[in-house]
Design an enzyme around this catalytic site. Structure first.
Site, mmCIF file in Angstrom:
data_model
loop_
_atom_site.group_PDB
_atom_site.id
_atom_site.type_symbol
_atom_site.label_atom_id
_atom_site.label_comp_id
_atom_site.label_asym_id
_atom_site.label_seq_id
_atom_site.Cartn_x
_atom_site.Cartn_y
_atom_site.Cartn_z
ATOM 1 N N GLU A 137 0.856 -1.195 0.000
ATOM 2 C CA GLU A 137 0.000 0.000 0.000
ATOM 3 C C GLU A 137 0.886 1.237 0.000
ATOM 4 O OE1 GLU A 137 -2.199 -0.308 3.632
ATOM 5 O OE2 GLU A 137 -3.059 -2.229 3.047
ATOM 6 N N LYS A 197 2.166 4.645 1.621
ATOM 7 C CA LYS A 197 2.240 5.152 2.990
ATOM 8 C C LYS A 197 1.779 6.607 2.940
ATOM 9 C CE LYS A 197 5.160 5.053 7.067
ATOM 10 N NZ LYS A 197 4.817 6.347 7.617
ATOM 11 N N ASP A 251 0.838 10.284 4.125
ATOM 12 C CA ASP A 251 1.503 11.164 5.074
ATOM 13 C C ASP A 251 0.487 12.085 5.744
ATOM 14 O OD1 ASP A 251 3.532 12.219 6.467
ATOM 15 O OD2 ASP A 251 4.389 13.403 4.833
ATOM 16 N N TYR A 281 -6.958 1.670 6.311
ATOM 17 C CA TYR A 281 -6.080 0.572 5.911
ATOM 18 C C TYR A 281 -6.030 -0.581 6.903
ATOM 19 C CZ TYR A 281 -3.030 3.810 8.491
ATOM 20 O OH TYR A 281 -2.527 4.677 9.403
ATOM 21 N N LYS A 339 10.566 3.725 2.861
ATOM 22 C CA LYS A 339 10.378 5.170 2.668
ATOM 23 C C LYS A 339 11.204 5.659 1.500
ATOM 24 C CE LYS A 339 9.684 7.063 7.056
ATOM 25 N NZ LYS A 339 9.228 8.321 7.534
ATOM 26 N N CYS A 362 13.209 49.173 1.749
ATOM 27 C CA CYS A 362 12.361 48.400 0.847
ATOM 28 C C CYS A 362 13.060 48.290 -0.515
ATOM 29 C CB CYS A 362 10.999 49.083 0.680
ATOM 30 S SG CYS A 362 9.994 48.305 -0.601
ATOM 31 N N CYS A 380 10.875 50.555 -3.043
ATOM 32 C CA CYS A 380 10.632 51.999 -2.931
ATOM 33 C C CYS A 380 11.571 52.689 -1.940
ATOM 34 C CB CYS A 380 9.169 52.251 -2.558
ATOM 35 S SG CYS A 380 8.789 51.777 -0.870
ATOM 36 N N CYS A 432 7.348 46.741 4.582
ATOM 37 C CA CYS A 432 7.512 48.069 4.026
ATOM 38 C C CYS A 432 6.251 48.843 4.402
ATOM 39 C CB CYS A 432 7.645 48.011 2.507
ATOM 40 S SG CYS A 432 7.438 49.648 1.768
ATOM 41 N N CYS A 468 4.243 52.211 -2.542
ATOM 42 C CA CYS A 468 5.218 51.188 -2.926
ATOM 43 C C CYS A 468 4.685 50.394 -4.129
ATOM 44 C CB CYS A 468 5.464 50.293 -1.716
ATOM 45 S SG CYS A 468 6.581 48.945 -2.042
HETATM 46 S S1 IVH Z 1 -0.455 0.131 8.755
HETATM 47 C C1 IVH Z 1 1.076 -1.731 12.932
HETATM 48 N N1 IVH Z 1 -0.736 1.262 6.443
HETATM 49 O O1 IVH Z 1 2.412 4.992 9.137
HETATM 50 C C2 IVH Z 1 1.083 -0.474 12.164
HETATM 51 N N2 IVH Z 1 0.151 2.558 8.216
HETATM 52 O O2 IVH Z 1 4.805 4.212 10.776
HETATM 53 C C3 IVH Z 1 -0.001 -0.514 11.155
HETATM 54 N N3 IVH Z 1 0.600 4.893 7.607
HETATM 55 O O3 IVH Z 1 1.047 5.122 12.351
HETATM 56 C C4 IVH Z 1 0.040 0.673 10.295
HETATM 57 N N4 IVH Z 1 -0.049 4.744 5.514
HETATM 58 O O4 IVH Z 1 -0.039 6.551 10.549
HETATM 59 C C5 IVH Z 1 -0.339 1.427 7.716
HETATM 60 N N5 IVH Z 1 -1.075 2.137 4.317
HETATM 61 C C6 IVH Z 1 -0.685 2.297 5.584
HETATM 62 C C7 IVH Z 1 -0.203 3.528 6.071
HETATM 63 C C8 IVH Z 1 0.203 3.623 7.407
HETATM 64 C C9 IVH Z 1 0.428 5.545 6.454
HETATM 65 C C10 IVH Z 1 1.154 5.497 8.840
HETATM 66 C C11 IVH Z 1 0.314 5.273 10.067
HETATM 67 C C12 IVH Z 1 1.203 4.614 11.059
HETATM 68 C C13 IVH Z 1 2.564 4.933 10.535
HETATM 69 C C14 IVH Z 1 3.503 3.825 10.939
#
Ligand code: IVH
Length: 681
Positions: A111, A113, A115, A223, A310, A404, A407, A422, A428
């Site tokens: 999946e 990740k 943010d 997720y 990452k 500035c 001006c 300014c 200006c």
């Molecule tokens: S599963 C047991 N799936 O990443 C942990 N986490 O570093 C299960 N996160 O706290 C987490 N996308 O906030 C999971 N597809 C994803 C995710 C995800 C982002 C974040 C989540 C978690 C952190 C873990």
């Protein structure tokens, strides 16, 4: 239909429309009808709070104000993930998995990740009853009112075999488009910009006023699914069923049967992730079968059956050649780094923001230094550090200007602010130009045919000094004007010239702008802190420019959503005689300085500075009349019980939870008669 049935019918209908809209991208009704129905439901719920359903869509507009969030324990701890940046370490993880499963075959689910902010959501009998932040993993903040504002999150799940109690976890986030919209709005009113979508999301989820949260359209991808007993065999099955139940699962996941397939997924999304509507920072790789997850087990902090890969923050190093200083509409001076062009995430980067003088000091950066530039969640790349190993005698300190750059007026720094300003607001040139750009934008006077260098040309030729001058332009003044611009960066020249067709377009747009509604005109004036929304609130309250101009500070702060800073800014703006002349000229030009919306007619000042909320039904007023009455006498209606609330007006059949909360918080409760007495006192 009795009120209970009516409430149930409207709740189901609106939830269905919401579901169609957010899950299936299909609009069943237009916005206007939707809002009308929602209003109808909201009115019914206020009158019959006992019949309001827990999955009512009215929860999504917020209204609850919590002093502080309750701390609650997670039913299952929220763990974190081990992470890696390298393929070699990921291969080691795969080997550990193989060993842990004694050579049995296995599959991964990969999946993105996301943010954002980890959320845990509890559903009881299909209804969303609790939303909690991760906190320290064991306990988090109860932010139920805030998560309810997420439109893609069903307040009720429909499906077969839904367990009576389950929890889903996911990532709450601010979509990039929404992040940019909020920042544009903040720029309009001279507020500092939000740094990145992640911090913005986390800050929003922790706001105490869920009404304010609802205005920022947060979103959430789910997720994981947790219930006791477990009802699925695999993670894949859980994702498919969650989706079927209307829970928002990102469609980006994939089942991978081998390490090679995992690597292919990682490589594919390294660039594709920038097409997604939210910020992502890697890939999460999870063992698919739950029995195998159990077999692999956990370390103290994280599962052995999952890992995060990452992506390296996209960074490059390049030379800082010079610093330019930009002056914005409010006079704030922003340093911008001019760099030797460098390729970063597929685009050539030549400039990066340096934010303010504190940032230059913090980085210790000098001219001719080799610097690191990164593109993170932010849209504009930023300088993250200096490569000191490459510093030579050629490095020179950056002289922050004291005048500035446009001006030459001495810059000032306001108490507690990071920017230099300014103060030459009226003379200006870049401030003047930005003021024109603000005035002509679509959400203000909508004279966009004056864009792309044309305003600059008019200012340059001395044809306009104030936006009011636009209304005195004629064909004779405009036809044939021409200017050659040289782009400092590319060295290319560009010609802006006004021929018959563009003159005609400009004059038509200027003429048409006279019909823009008053709230647009008010926004166009460029009063600091008066953005679109506040302009509308002021319009609703005062109805015309003269009433607004005459308003005292005390009256202004009693207007919904208007606080101390906005009120001061409005008073100061109208006190300036140049601004008074400006308004008179706009009036003569025929702009709309009165709204055609029905405003609350002023009746007195007896409630100025006092805040109210009501519950139950009343003998002398409908709820709307009561609100109007409060506002007509200068009072303010709040959306929930908080420490800012002075009076709760209690009618017949009051909502028990409101009364209880008001008692706890020692809010003064008054009856309808006492309220009537206050009006005439
Ligand atoms: S599963 C047991 N799936 O990443 C942990 N986490 O570093 C299960 N996160 O706290 C987490 N996308 O906030 C999971 N597809 C994803 C995710 C995800 C982002 C974040 C989540 C978690 C952190 C873990």
């Amino acid at each position: 239909m009795n009120p209970q049935e009516q409430i149930a019918e409207l709740t189901d209908r609106l939830n269905f429309y919401n579901y169609q809209y957010y899950q299936n991208s299909s609009s069943e009704v237009d916005d206007f009808t939707f809002d009308k129905l929602l209003e109808e439901l909201s009115a019914l719920e206020r009158q019959y709070p006992e019949w309001a359903r827990p999955d009512s869509p009215t929860h999504r507009v917020g209204g609850t104000i919590s002093k502080e969030f309750a701390t609650v324990y997670h039913r299952f701890p929220m763990l974190s993930l081990g992470n890696t940046y390298s393929e070699a370490e990921l291969a080691e993880f795969d080997v550990r998995v193989q060993k842990g499963l004694n050579g049995a075959s296995y599959e991964y689910i990969c999946e993105l990740k996301f943010d954002g902010v980890a959320l845990s959501l509890t559903y009881e009998n299909g209804i969303l009853t609790r939303g909690v932040t991760r906190g320290d993993g064991v306990r988090g903040d109860d932010i139920t009112a805030n998560v309810r504002t997420i439109r893609t999150l069903p307040l009720k799940v429909n499906g077969s075999n839904v367990p009576p109690l389950f929890e889903v976890r996911g990532e709450g986030f601010l979509p990039l488009a929404e992040f940019e919209r909020i920042n544009r709005e903040r720029e309009d009113i001279g507020e500092p910009l939000l740094a990145n979508p992640r911090n913005a999301a986390s800050g929003t989820f922790k706001q105490q006023d869920s009404g304010a949260v609802a205005k920022r359209r947060l979103d959430c991808y789910l997720y994981s699914f947790l219930s006791e007993p477990e009802i699925f065999q695999t993670h894949e099955e859980s994702l498919l069923v969650m989706k079927k139940w209307g829970l928002n699962v990102s469609p980006t996941w994939r089942k991978c049967g081998s390490f090679q397939e995992v690597m292919a997924f990682i490589n594919e999304w390294e660039t594709r992730r920038f097409e997604l509507p939210l910020a992502t920072d890697g890939i999460v790789i999870k063992i698919n079968r739950y029995d195998q997850q159990r077999e692999l087990g956990y370390t103290a902090k994280s599962p052995r059956w999952a890992i995060a890969f990452k992506y390296k923050a996209l960074a490059a190093s390049t030379v800082l050649n010079s610093v330019s200083y930009q002056v914005g509409r409010t006079g704030a001076v922003t340093p911008v780094a001019n760099l030797t062009p460098v390729l970063l995430a597929g685009t050539v980067v030549k400039r990066a923001s340096l934010h303010n003088s504190n940032e230059i000091q913090r980085l210790g950066v000098m001219l001719n230094d080799t610097v690191f530039v990164e593109k993170g969640g932010e849209i504009i790349p930023k300088i993250t550090g200096v490569d000191l190993s490459k510093r030579t005698d050629a490095s020179k300190p950056i002289d922050y200007p004291s005048l500035c750059p446009a001006c030459q007026t001495p810059l000032i720094r306001k108490e507690g602010e990071a920017h230099f300003y300014c103060p030459n607001e009226k003379g200006c040139p870049p401030q003047l130009q930005a003021r024109f750009e603000h005035f002509i934008q679509r959400r203000a006077m909508n004279i966009e045919s004056l864009g792309e260098g044309k305003i600059e040309l008019l200012i340059d030729r001395g044809l306009v000094h104030s936006p009011a001058d636009l209304y005195e332009l004629t064909v004779e003044k405009l036809l044939g004007l021409e200017k050659v611009y040289k782009d400092v960066e590319t060295g290319k020249t560009r010609v802006v010239s006004l021929r018959e067709k563009s003159v005609e377009n400009i004059l038509t747009a200027i003429d048409r702008s006279k019909t823009q509604p008053f709230s647009n005109v008010l926004f166009a004036l460029g009063i600091r802190y008066v953005g679109n929304t506040i302009a509308e609130k002021l319009t609703d309250y005062f109805g015309n420019i003269d009433a607004l101009r005459a308003a005292s500070y005390e009256t202004l702060v009693s207007v919904p959503e208007v606080g101390d800073r906005i009120a001061q800014s409005v008073v100061a703006w109208f006190a300036d005689s140049d601004n008074q002349v400006f308004i008179e000229r706009l009036r003569l030009a025929g702009l709309q300085l009165v709204t055609d919306r029905v405003a609350v007619e002023k009746k007195g000042e007896t409630l100025v500075g006092k805040t109210f909320l009501y519950t139950g039904t009343f003998v002398n007023f409908s709820r709307e009349e009561l609100e109007n009455e409060i506002e007509a006498h200068g009072g303010k209606v709040l959306s929930g019980i908080s420490k800012k609330l002075n009076y709760l007006i209690v009618g017949e059949n009051p909502g028990p939870s409101k009364v209880e909360k008001a008692t706890k918080m020692a809010v003064t409760m008054i009856g309808e008669d006492e309220f009537l007495a206050m009006l005439s006192s």
